[in-house]
Design an enzyme around this catalytic site. Sequence first.
Site, PDB file in Angstrom:
ATOM      1  CG  ASN A   7      -1.841   1.137   1.309  1.00 18.78           C
ATOM      2  OD1 ASN A   7      -1.790   2.038   0.468  1.00 18.78           O
ATOM      3  ND2 ASN A   7      -2.711   1.140   2.302  1.00 18.78           N
ATOM      4  NE  ARG A  90      -6.093   1.536  -0.164  1.00 22.31           N
ATOM      5  CZ  ARG A  90      -6.095   2.670   0.491  1.00 22.31           C
ATOM      6  NH1 ARG A  90      -5.002   3.091   1.102  1.00 22.31           N
ATOM      7  NH2 ARG A  90      -7.176   3.404   0.539  1.00 22.31           N
ATOM      8  CG  HIS A 179     -13.308   2.951   3.270  1.00 23.04           C
ATOM      9  ND1 HIS A 179     -14.031   3.911   3.948  1.00 23.04           N
ATOM     10  CD2 HIS A 179     -12.014   3.133   3.608  1.00 23.04           C
ATOM     11  CE1 HIS A 179     -13.198   4.651   4.670  1.00 23.04           C
ATOM     12  NE2 HIS A 179     -11.977   4.203   4.478  1.00 23.04           N
ATOM     13  NE  ARG A 240     -10.666  12.274   3.786  1.00 24.53           N
ATOM     14  CZ  ARG A 240     -10.399  10.971   3.849  1.00 24.53           C
ATOM     15  NH1 ARG A 240     -11.293  10.123   4.341  1.00 24.53           N
ATOM     16  NH2 ARG A 240      -9.252  10.512   3.411  1.00 24.53           N
ATOM     17  CD  GLU A 383      -9.140  -1.490   4.056  1.00 27.69           C
ATOM     18  OE1 GLU A 383      -8.751  -1.088   5.174  1.00 27.69           O
ATOM     19  OE2 GLU A 383      -9.454  -0.722   3.148  1.00 27.69           O
TER      20      GLU A 383
END
Length: 395
Positions: A7, A90, A179, A240, A383
């Site tokens: 990643n 990823r 996601h 956020r 993940e």
Amino acid sequence: MKVLVINCGSSSLKYQLIDSETEQVLAKGLCERIGIDGCLTHKPTGKDKVEMNADMPNHTAAVSLVLQQLTDAKNGVIASLDEIGAVGHRIVHGGEKFAASTVLTEEVCKEIEKCNDLAPLHNPANLIGINACKELMPNVPMVGVFDTAFHQTMPDVSYLYGIPYEYYEKYAVRRYGFHGTSHSFVSKRVAEIMGKKPEDLKTIVCHLGNGASICAVQNGKSVDTSMGFTPLEGLVMGTRSGDLDPAVLEYVAKKENLNISEVLQVLNKKSGVQGLSQVSSDFRDLHAEADKGNKKAEVAVEVFVHRVVKYIGAYAAVMNGVDVIAFTAGIGENDALIREMVLNHMGYLGVKFDAEKNKFAGEERIVSTDDSKVVAMVVPTNEELAIARETVALV
Ligand code: ADP
């Protein structure tokens, strides 16, 4: 087969080496400050953690160091690089081009590059990671797993914004969702736990981490999700803002004498529960502050919960019902209070919350009563394992 999962960010690189047969993590770690100075944290399973400062002028140097550690006589977990059967990368944005994971050929990489515009902070960094791995392991097959792919099944009513259609046609402005690897992994696991086929379930997955999104999964497919063109839309997150009247941008820009990019920076990095509480983006800190009587921290938590509650209600409406509400990621897995606050609003849907079962952290478990019409559960996401599985399936 042993699969290296990568990643790659602009100055960091996370990795895990996973044995696909046992699904065990053999080693994992993180390179930070790539291009600045360089710092590696390497954790081989069953051995001591290694932390070292090491020169990492670029991502190739970082990958090279990772490979060296994986095969190191003392810190390593494999005898030679030949043991790595495949690499899974990823990738943040696959645009409308990628509705599934794919083997990374030259052509595919060119297509990914075309999506750079849509994710200028992430996709170029992902590609740099791919190229670094290709340079050092030219004969090892590589697979790209996209955060957006799972949501490509959303119908147009979910993905279109109410703006002039030509912006979609000319510039691909639409909702993509993120996601996806996590929502896919968790919704599949939900079906296994329920002993049902994904086609027979309506599931709402709440991925509540520092970045947070909710997904409506019907017939095993994403039919709506809360993040949009970028991960900024939807829930109030760690830093956020989530959903917001776009007119706020111009108003704040004028008042604070900022340009659009600077306001967006505020909305991405200085908003959410961090901005509301003015204390922290971490829910452990927020609860501690609220317990001490800090009103802003208390309100920040309540605003977060309110938005989650609204989205669950919206997605139950979109799917005309819901069978399972699943919680995952840092907050969803560990924060019993947030789950309780959310599920206490769900009586109207037929959720009977079980406060006793809910008192635990981090493990897979049902948190509704046996006679609850809608099942509420915690399913830890993974993940990296999902990427490793996808990679093995393709190579
Ligand atoms: P990301 O992958 O988006 O960085 P994570 O899924 O790791 O996020 O979630 C990180 C967040 O989870 C932290 O910011 C914190 O708010 C929350 N978190 C982690 N552990 C706990 C805990 N034990 N109790 C409450 N919140 C937790």
